[in-house]
Design an enzyme around this catalytic site. Structure first.
Site, PDB file in Angstrom:
ATOM      1  N   ASP A 164       0.840  -1.204   0.000  1.00  0.00           N
ATOM      2  CA  ASP A 164       0.000   0.000   0.000  1.00  0.00           C
ATOM      3  C   ASP A 164       0.874   1.253   0.000  1.00  0.00           C
ATOM      4  OD1 ASP A 164       0.888  -0.223   2.576  1.00  0.00           O
ATOM      5  OD2 ASP A 164      -1.099  -0.140   3.527  1.00  0.00           O
ATOM      6  N   GLU A 205       9.110  -4.344  10.439  1.00  0.00           N
ATOM      7  CA  GLU A 205       9.517  -3.034   9.919  1.00  0.00           C
ATOM      8  C   GLU A 205      10.076  -2.148  11.023  1.00  0.00           C
ATOM      9  OE1 GLU A 205       6.728  -1.106   7.309  1.00  0.00           O
ATOM     10  OE2 GLU A 205       7.901   0.741   7.244  1.00  0.00           O
ATOM     11  N   ASP A 222      -1.058  -6.056  -0.239  1.00  0.00           N
ATOM     12  CA  ASP A 222      -1.493  -5.444   1.018  1.00  0.00           C
ATOM     13  C   ASP A 222      -2.996  -5.245   1.044  1.00  0.00           C
ATOM     14  OD1 ASP A 222       0.498  -4.982   2.916  1.00  0.00           O
ATOM     15  OD2 ASP A 222       1.263  -3.224   1.856  1.00  0.00           O
ATOM     16  N   GLU A 231      -1.570  -5.672   8.545  1.00  0.00           N
ATOM     17  CA  GLU A 231      -0.763  -5.144   9.647  1.00  0.00           C
ATOM     18  C   GLU A 231      -1.414  -5.454  10.992  1.00  0.00           C
ATOM     19  OE1 GLU A 231      -0.133  -0.935   9.003  1.00  0.00           O
ATOM     20  OE2 GLU A 231       0.857  -1.263   7.066  1.00  0.00           O
TER      21      GLU A 231
END
Ligand code: KIV
Length: 271
Positions: free
Chosen positions: A51, A189, A90, A122
């Site tokens: 994304d 991340e 995503d 996520e």
């Protein structure tokens, strides 16, 4: 005549085998047909239709505005280009956080309408039910922990996450939740390298880092960053492999000069 061998197709199982064999996984983002063809021909293992398209393709400041329809458009362009790589897409902000049924419906749309091989979302324990529901339809799921850009307004900044003990412990426990729920891999991340190494030892599924050091099973970068197209962005973790912004500017500058001087087209470049 010798039989022409097709290149080995990468699957979620291949990634698992690569972790077991200690072979690092190379992943990059990709959003369109031409770039994805170059990535696939170069031998990339995984293409993430991230994304981050919201930033690098559409020019938004965050990843929040991109829609499911736009992600499907990017993903289907990538899918038309690839022969070998695994393509993961995503789930955009607002298409899975509501409830697990919404998460499943969004994932089904991505798989059906783009032909992709899996989805990424996520979060940790908060999205456990959604992960299980998506998996119940046979759709592979990649997790994403640490700096999760869809939560930027909660974090307030893009700085390194999980430096404090409490957040590090939550991240370790979330990684185990994602593994138990059935994720085939986890993106880590912008977290400390030692913490990423600890997660990588604890879980049997491959970890893929971005700004998470070298003690992980693979690496991912945003394509436009590593190619030097986003020339104004230079976090410490980013290695640039090209300077495409400057090269494009030079090439376009030469074209403009050739057109203005009537040098282009010449005799051989016309019918
Ligand atoms: O959207 C994206 O590009 C990502 C990577 C940073 C992992 O999620």
């Amino acid at each position: 005549m010798a039989e022409k061998k097709e290149p080995r197709k990468i699957t979620t199982h291949t990634l698992q085998e690569m972790k077991r064999a200690g072979e690092k996984i190379a992943m990059l983002t990709g959003y369109d047909f031409s770039m994805a063809r170059a990535l696939d021909d170069s031998g990339i293992d995984v293409i993430l239709v991230g994304d981050s398209a919201s930033n690098v393709m559409a020019g938004y400041e965050t990843t929040l505005p991109i829609t499911l329809d736009q992600m499907i458009y990017h993903a289907s362009s990538v899918i038309r280009a690839i022969k070998r790589a695994l393509v993961v897409v995503d789930l955009p902000f607002g298409t899975y956080q509501g409830n697990s049924k919404e998460a499943l419906n969004s994932s089904i749309r991505i798989m059906k309408e783009s032909g992709a091989h899996g989805v990424k979302l996520e979060g940790g324990i908060e999205v456990e039910d959604s992960i299980k529901r998506i998996l119940s339809a046979g759709i592979p799921v990649m997790g994403h922990l640490g700096l999760t850009p869809q939560s930027i307004y909660k974090f307030g900044t893009y700085t390194v996450r999980a430096k404090e003990e409490e957040e590090a412990q939550k991240l370790l426990s979330d990684a185990e939740v994602l593994e138990r729920a059935g994720c085939f891999s986890i993106v880590l991340e912008k977290i400390p390298a030692n913490l990423a190494g600890e997660v990588t030892k604890r879980v049997s599924i491959p970890t893929i880092g971005i700004g998470a050091g070298g003690k992980v099973d693979g690496q991912v970068l945003v394509l436009h960053d590593m190619l030097g197209l986003t020339y104004e962005f230079h976090p410490r973790f980013l290695r640039r492999y090209a300077n495409f912004y400057t090269e494009m500017k030079d090439a376009v500058g030469k074209y403009i000069a050739d057109v203005k001087s009537s040098d282009f087209p010449n005799e051989k470049e016309q019918y």
